[in-house]
Motif scaffolding. Sequence first.
Motif, PDB file in Angstrom:
ATOM      1  N   THR A  14      79.982  38.867  68.309  1.00 34.56           N
ATOM      2  CA  THR A  14      80.887  38.167  69.460  1.00 34.56           C
ATOM      3  C   THR A  14      80.930  38.048  70.684  1.00 34.56           C
ATOM      4  O   THR A  14      81.166  37.039  71.769  1.00 34.56           O
ATOM      5  CB  THR A  14      81.821  38.288  68.832  1.00 34.56           C
ATOM      6  OG1 THR A  14      82.762  40.093  69.365  1.00 34.56           O
ATOM      7  CG2 THR A  14      83.212  38.715  67.297  1.00 34.56           C
ATOM      8  N   SER A  59      83.451  34.126  69.299  1.00 35.62           N
ATOM      9  CA  SER A  59      84.434  33.508  67.076  1.00 35.62           C
ATOM     10  C   SER A  59      85.659  33.866  67.243  1.00 35.62           C
ATOM     11  O   SER A  59      86.622  34.892  68.451  1.00 35.62           O
ATOM     12  CB  SER A  59      84.595  34.609  66.610  1.00 35.62           C
ATOM     13  OG  SER A  59      84.952  34.762  64.995  1.00 35.62           O
ATOM     14  N   ALA A  73      88.930  45.239  63.971  1.00 29.95           N
ATOM     15  CA  ALA A  73      87.002  44.997  64.203  1.00 29.95           C
ATOM     16  C   ALA A  73      86.590  46.293  63.863  1.00 29.95           C
ATOM     17  O   ALA A  73      86.556  47.253  63.657  1.00 29.95           O
ATOM     18  CB  ALA A  73      87.018  45.370  65.870  1.00 29.95           C
ATOM     19  N   SER A 127      83.331  37.554  61.917  1.00 32.39           N
ATOM     20  CA  SER A 127      84.826  37.690  61.583  1.00 32.39           C
ATOM     21  C   SER A 127      85.354  38.591  61.140  1.00 32.39           C
ATOM     22  O   SER A 127      86.304  38.504  61.677  1.00 32.39           O
ATOM     23  CB  SER A 127      83.955  36.720  59.861  1.00 32.39           C
ATOM     24  OG  SER A 127      84.026  38.087  59.335  1.00 32.39           O
ATOM     25  N   HIS A 128      84.433  40.313  61.375  1.00 32.62           N
ATOM     26  CA  HIS A 128      85.283  41.341  61.347  1.00 32.62           C
ATOM     27  C   HIS A 128      85.449  42.119  63.098  1.00 32.62           C
ATOM     28  O   HIS A 128      85.591  43.079  62.755  1.00 32.62           O
ATOM     29  CB  HIS A 128      84.535  42.118  60.828  1.00 32.62           C
ATOM     30  CG  HIS A 128      84.755  41.990  58.617  1.00 32.62           C
ATOM     31  ND1 HIS A 128      85.562  42.017  58.229  1.00 32.62           N
ATOM     32  CD2 HIS A 128      84.097  41.293  58.031  1.00 32.62           C
ATOM     33  CE1 HIS A 128      85.731  41.606  56.722  1.00 32.62           C
ATOM     34  NE2 HIS A 128      84.526  41.373  56.974  1.00 32.62           N
ATOM     35  N   GLY A 129      84.891  41.140  63.677  1.00 35.19           N
ATOM     36  CA  GLY A 129      85.214  41.298  65.131  1.00 35.19           C
ATOM     37  C   GLY A 129      84.121  42.298  66.267  1.00 35.19           C
ATOM     38  O   GLY A 129      84.384  42.378  66.850  1.00 35.19           O
ATOM     39  N   ASP A 130      83.010  42.356  65.209  1.00 32.89           N
ATOM     40  CA  ASP A 130      81.801  42.598  65.847  1.00 32.89           C
ATOM     41  C   ASP A 130      81.720  42.481  66.701  1.00 32.89           C
ATOM     42  O   ASP A 130      81.112  41.426  67.527  1.00 32.89           O
ATOM     43  CB  ASP A 130      80.450  42.726  64.466  1.00 32.89           C
ATOM     44  CG  ASP A 130      79.314  43.717  65.818  1.00 32.89           C
ATOM     45  OD1 ASP A 130      78.338  44.666  64.920  1.00 32.89           O
ATOM     46  OD2 ASP A 130      78.777  42.141  66.078  1.00 32.89           O
ATOM     47  N   ARG A 158      84.799  30.290  58.798  1.00 29.21           N
ATOM     48  CA  ARG A 158      84.338  31.349  59.427  1.00 29.21           C
ATOM     49  C   ARG A 158      82.321  31.466  59.692  1.00 29.21           C
ATOM     50  O   ARG A 158      82.091  32.280  61.210  1.00 29.21           O
ATOM     51  CB  ARG A 158      84.862  33.144  59.037  1.00 29.21           C
ATOM     52  CG  ARG A 158      84.175  33.227  57.549  1.00 29.21           C
ATOM     53  CD  ARG A 158      84.718  34.374  57.383  1.00 29.21           C
ATOM     54  NE  ARG A 158      84.307  34.704  55.893  1.00 29.21           N
ATOM     55  CZ  ARG A 158      84.284  36.003  55.001  1.00 29.21           C
ATOM     56  NH1 ARG A 158      84.695  36.974  56.492  1.00 29.21           N
ATOM     57  NH2 ARG A 158      83.203  36.130  54.101  1.00 29.21           N
ATOM     58  N   HIS A 191      88.875  35.968  64.126  1.00 26.65           N
ATOM     59  CA  HIS A 191      88.688  37.250  63.797  1.00 26.65           C
ATOM     60  C   HIS A 191      89.710  37.836  64.430  1.00 26.65           C
ATOM     61  O   HIS A 191      90.348  37.335  64.775  1.00 26.65           O
ATOM     62  CB  HIS A 191      87.535  38.214  63.950  1.00 26.65           C
ATOM     63  CG  HIS A 191      87.589  39.134  65.444  1.00 26.65           C
ATOM     64  ND1 HIS A 191      86.894  37.633  66.720  1.00 26.65           N
ATOM     65  CD2 HIS A 191      87.920  39.292  66.050  1.00 26.65           C
ATOM     66  CE1 HIS A 191      86.958  37.892  66.866  1.00 26.65           C
ATOM     67  NE2 HIS A 191      88.342  38.982  67.044  1.00 26.65           N
ATOM     68  N   THR A 192      90.615  38.739  63.333  1.00 23.30           N
ATOM     69  CA  THR A 192      91.386  39.534  63.507  1.00 23.30           C
ATOM     70  C   THR A 192      91.046  40.604  64.066  1.00 23.30           C
ATOM     71  O   THR A 192      90.279  41.664  63.876  1.00 23.30           O
ATOM     72  CB  THR A 192      91.929  40.206  62.076  1.00 23.30           C
ATOM     73  OG1 THR A 192      90.984  40.353  61.368  1.00 23.30           O
ATOM     74  CG2 THR A 192      93.380  38.820  61.889  1.00 23.30           C
ATOM     75  N   ASP A 201      82.413  42.158  51.403  1.00 26.71           N
ATOM     76  CA  ASP A 201      82.617  41.163  51.933  1.00 26.71           C
ATOM     77  C   ASP A 201      81.796  40.326  51.108  1.00 26.71           C
ATOM     78  O   ASP A 201      80.594  40.575  50.676  1.00 26.71           O
ATOM     79  CB  ASP A 201      82.173  41.028  53.233  1.00 26.71           C
ATOM     80  CG  ASP A 201      83.485  39.890  53.477  1.00 26.71           C
ATOM     81  OD1 ASP A 201      83.961  38.941  52.696  1.00 26.71           O
ATOM     82  OD2 ASP A 201      83.976  39.442  55.201  1.00 26.71           O
TER      83      ASP A 201
END
Length: 518
Positions: free
Chosen positions: A249, A254, A262, A242-245, A99, A257-258, A91
């Motif tokens: 989160t 957040s 995750a 933003s990666h669902g960590d 984000r 994120h999608t 990334d």
Amino acid sequence: MNKRFYITTAIDYVNGQPHLGHAYEKVVTDVIARSRRSLGEEVFFLTGLDEHGQKVQQAAQAEGKSPQVYCDQLAADWQAFAKKLELTNDDFVRTTQARHKEIVQAGLAKVFSAGQIYKRTYEGFYSTREETFLTDKDRLPDGTFDPSYGEVIKLKEENYFFKLGEQQQWLIEYLEKNPSFVQPDYRRNEVLGFLKNNTLEDLCISRPAARLNWGIPLPFDKDYVTYVWFDALVNYISIPASHGDATVTGVLHSTLHTPHSALSLWPANIHVIGKDIVKFHAVYWPIMLKAMGLPLPKQILVHGWWQKDGAKISKSTGNIVDPVAVIDEWGLDAFRFYVLRELDIGPDGNWTDAGFKSRYQAELANGLGNLINRSLSMLKRYRGGVVPARHDELAANAAKAADETRALLKQNQLQSALQSIWGLVTRANQYVDQTAPFKLAKDPVQAERLDEVLYNLTETCRVLAVLLQPFLPGTAVKIYAQLGLAGAPDKFSDASWGGLPARHKIGDPAPLFPRKDA
Ligand code: ME8
């Protein structure tokens, strides 16, 4: 879901173009990321840009652009630079992204509600150039301030401060209990010395928006923006969010994120940084994380600074190394090799053009390049490019290099790993000289011996491709292609001896590092 090996670089200030120091840090991080992948770990490698602050605002103004347009244009250059270095980053963060801003504000809100941020009036000295408050401690013996601060003005201003005072003791204990938290050791000792001999002053985390509006608004007071470090450091957790960590989160909500994509990233395994920003990473960042209720990163790995010809790299004096020009002239892998082989992670380095050329000639062209080229050319000439039956004369040498390299990579000892790999290159070149296949080829009675020698050489070339892949990825792929092997040499386990089957037909040899005799 497995936690990934999460590694980051510092995020670079977007003012100006990338230089040798930036390139070095990214290459080091890329080698660690690639080597961990090769060793079978799932990796997440993050790099990016630090885009807020007064300098960016002023530079944009000077060019008659909005700060966002200014950043967007430069960000394209920096992203192209990451490609030029063939970084395998997963990334690329820009601190102007929504984000990121969302998590900076969530973090600030959390620390504010925990009572760790307060407002007070500051009255004292201020360097506009460095965007920083100065105290009497910063004065030189003659009472003036270092010229690098530029104009120092008197300022009276209300700002928000993050409480650090009560945090010193646990951090000292943490550093003492966790020797690998800051590496190399001498950097850890410096941090400990700093903490033991100074009282931490609370950290100013805001600037009035009236004076500086190119920043992230404080969630609890819109008249202020976040001052650089509470913005920049947070990139290390905003991107995981933003990666669902779930670790991040779970503490900082957040919305951006999608959920189905995750990833588990935090805590970071390694933050790679330069020596000038150790205090921010080893003192302020752990305290910020604790205040937010998040675990600390596993390691802060500190590299030294490059000079050129024994003097500071500086655009104004013209003492620079342009990594792009070097790569265009000599190739990316020659650049990567020089910086990694020349400088261990820790001490300062000195770039000289003569040193660069000498390593290119001796170690790449005459060392590695010559070995691969003559080994494969002889197999082609004497055996039509067909691999003979397995023979193990160099197997122990190859196994030693592979074992050492594996162990060294796990400790991020990149320079030593290259030394060990070059031990194998040198041994194999010696083997050519000792066994003299060109003489064996002239004597039909020696046909079997020639087969043995050619197998040992060709298989050593293959093992070298695997060992070199994290460092010289393009070269490793070329060696594989010349060996007629499909895929990439990107699994360390493939370094075991005997991978080349008898009767395999190799591809066409071609020089990897053309000699430049000018
Ligand atoms: O410090 N040799 O950005 P930056 C080696 N935005 N490394 C060097 C170097 C040199 N001559 N000059 C710089 C910042 N570096 C902040 C970081 S992180 C949350 C925010 C290294 O563009 C420097 O040590 O000034 C740092 O690690 C990186 O380049 C970016 O420096």
